[in-house]
Design an enzyme around this catalytic site. Structure first.
Site, PDB file in Angstrom:
ATOM      1  N   ASP A  15       0.779  -1.252   0.000  1.00 16.71           N
ATOM      2  CA  ASP A  15       0.000   0.000   0.000  1.00 16.71           C
ATOM      3  C   ASP A  15       0.813   1.306   0.000  1.00 16.71           C
ATOM      4  OD1 ASP A  15      -2.007  -1.869   0.176  1.00 16.71           O
ATOM      5  OD2 ASP A  15      -2.795  -1.220   2.101  1.00 16.71           O
ATOM      6  N   LYS A 113      -7.291  -4.863  -2.873  1.00 17.22           N
ATOM      7  CA  LYS A 113      -8.036  -5.408  -1.731  1.00 17.22           C
ATOM      8  C   LYS A 113      -8.955  -4.343  -1.159  1.00 17.22           C
ATOM      9  CE  LYS A 113      -4.158  -4.360   1.242  1.00 17.22           C
ATOM     10  NZ  LYS A 113      -4.827  -3.264   1.954  1.00 17.22           N
ATOM     11  N   CYS A 158      -2.029  -3.283   7.548  1.00 14.35           N
ATOM     12  CA  CYS A 158      -1.901  -4.154   6.371  1.00 14.35           C
ATOM     13  C   CYS A 158      -0.611  -4.973   6.356  1.00 14.35           C
ATOM     14  CB  CYS A 158      -2.083  -3.345   5.099  1.00 14.35           C
ATOM     15  SG  CYS A 158      -3.792  -2.760   4.966  1.00 14.35           S
TER      16      CYS A 158
HETATM   17  C1  VGL Z   1      -4.760   0.285   5.850  1.00 11.11           C
HETATM   18  C2  VGL Z   1      -6.312   1.154   7.289  1.00 11.11           C
HETATM   19  C3  VGL Z   1      -7.290   1.093   6.316  1.00 11.11           C
HETATM   20  C4  VGL Z   1      -3.347  -0.136   5.621  1.00 11.11           C
HETATM   21  C5  VGL Z   1      -5.733   0.212   4.859  1.00 11.11           C
HETATM   22  O1  VGL Z   1      -2.906  -0.159   4.452  1.00 11.11           O
HETATM   23  O2  VGL Z   1      -2.648  -0.442   6.623  1.00 11.11           O
HETATM   24  N1  VGL Z   1      -5.073   0.742   7.051  1.00 11.11           N
HETATM   25  N2  VGL Z   1      -6.988   0.627   5.100  1.00 11.11           N
END
Ligand code: VGL
Ligand code: ZN
Length: 204
Positions: A15, A113, A158
């Site tokens: 991410d 995702k 994540c």
């Molecule tokens: C994430 C919170 C919400 C992450 C993704 O990538 O850690 N955290 N969505």
């Protein structure tokens, strides 16, 4: 790494998207400072996979979808507890794009995702019901990958959930904490570091 290890190892970059960088909607402190180091790791690995948080605009993890709720509150969903977030990584928006400095061209797979409204997905392997697979485990196994190295955003969400699921699926897992940054709500970083250690995750 020996040539054999090289062939059976994958680097999974979690991410590295604009919304998780400091100016973003769910900015993680120092999120952009790890990108140069991640690019160096990408160079070293034969196999690179990227993950991309990818939500519909009305995703149920957004506090905005729950009357009277604020970001970072916890609610109970049919699949269990869920932290509520500011709207982030909405499909097709600038915030959901990879940071411009990320050297993403080498990646063999981008796994998206959190694209279904009713359920969030922190892990790259399973959605937050811990039952619905994303297909990544099968993809890696079918291709002979045994060792997984993870880095990115956020360490305590994540990255951690992906590491735990990877270990549970029998992969040999290494997390790079220096190339990851945490959101850290209510001690979540410490909690998740401990869970990863207990699950046999290696740190480098
Ligand atoms: C994430 C919170 C919400 C992450 C993704 O990538 O850690 N955290 N969505
Ligand atoms: Zn998200």
């Amino acid at each position: 790494m020996t040539e054999r290890d090289q062939k059976s190892s994958a680097f999974i970059v979690i991410d590295i998207q604009n919304d998780f960088c400091p100016e973003g909607a769910l900015g993680v402190a120092g999120g952009d400072t790890i990108i140069a180091g991640i690019n160096q790791e990408i160079e070293r690995f034969d196999h690179v996979v990227l993950t991309q948080d990818w939500h519909p605009a009305d995703h149920s993890s957004f506090a905005s979808q729950h009357e009277g709720r604020s970001p970072y509150e916890m609610i109970t969903m049919p699949y269990g507890k869920q932290t509520l977030w500011p709207d982030h990584c909405v499909q097709g928006t600038q915030g959901a794009e990879f940071h411009k400095d990320l050297q993403w061209t080498k990646a063999e797979l981008v796994i998206r995702k959190g694209y279904r409204k009713a359920i969030d997905s922190y892990s790259a392997f399973f959605e937050n019901d811990h039952m619905t697979p994303t297909g990544l485990g099968g993809y890696l196994k079918e291709r002979g990958i045994k060792n997984i190295t993870l880095a990115g955003l956020a360490t305590d969400f994540c990255v951690a959930y992906s590491a735990l699921d990877a270990a549970a699926q029998g992969f040999n897992v290494t997390v790079l904490p220096d190339l990851s940054r945490a959101i850290d709500i209510d001690g979540s970083l410490q909690t998740m570091m401990k869970q990863m250690r207990n699950a046999g995750v290696n740190f480098r």
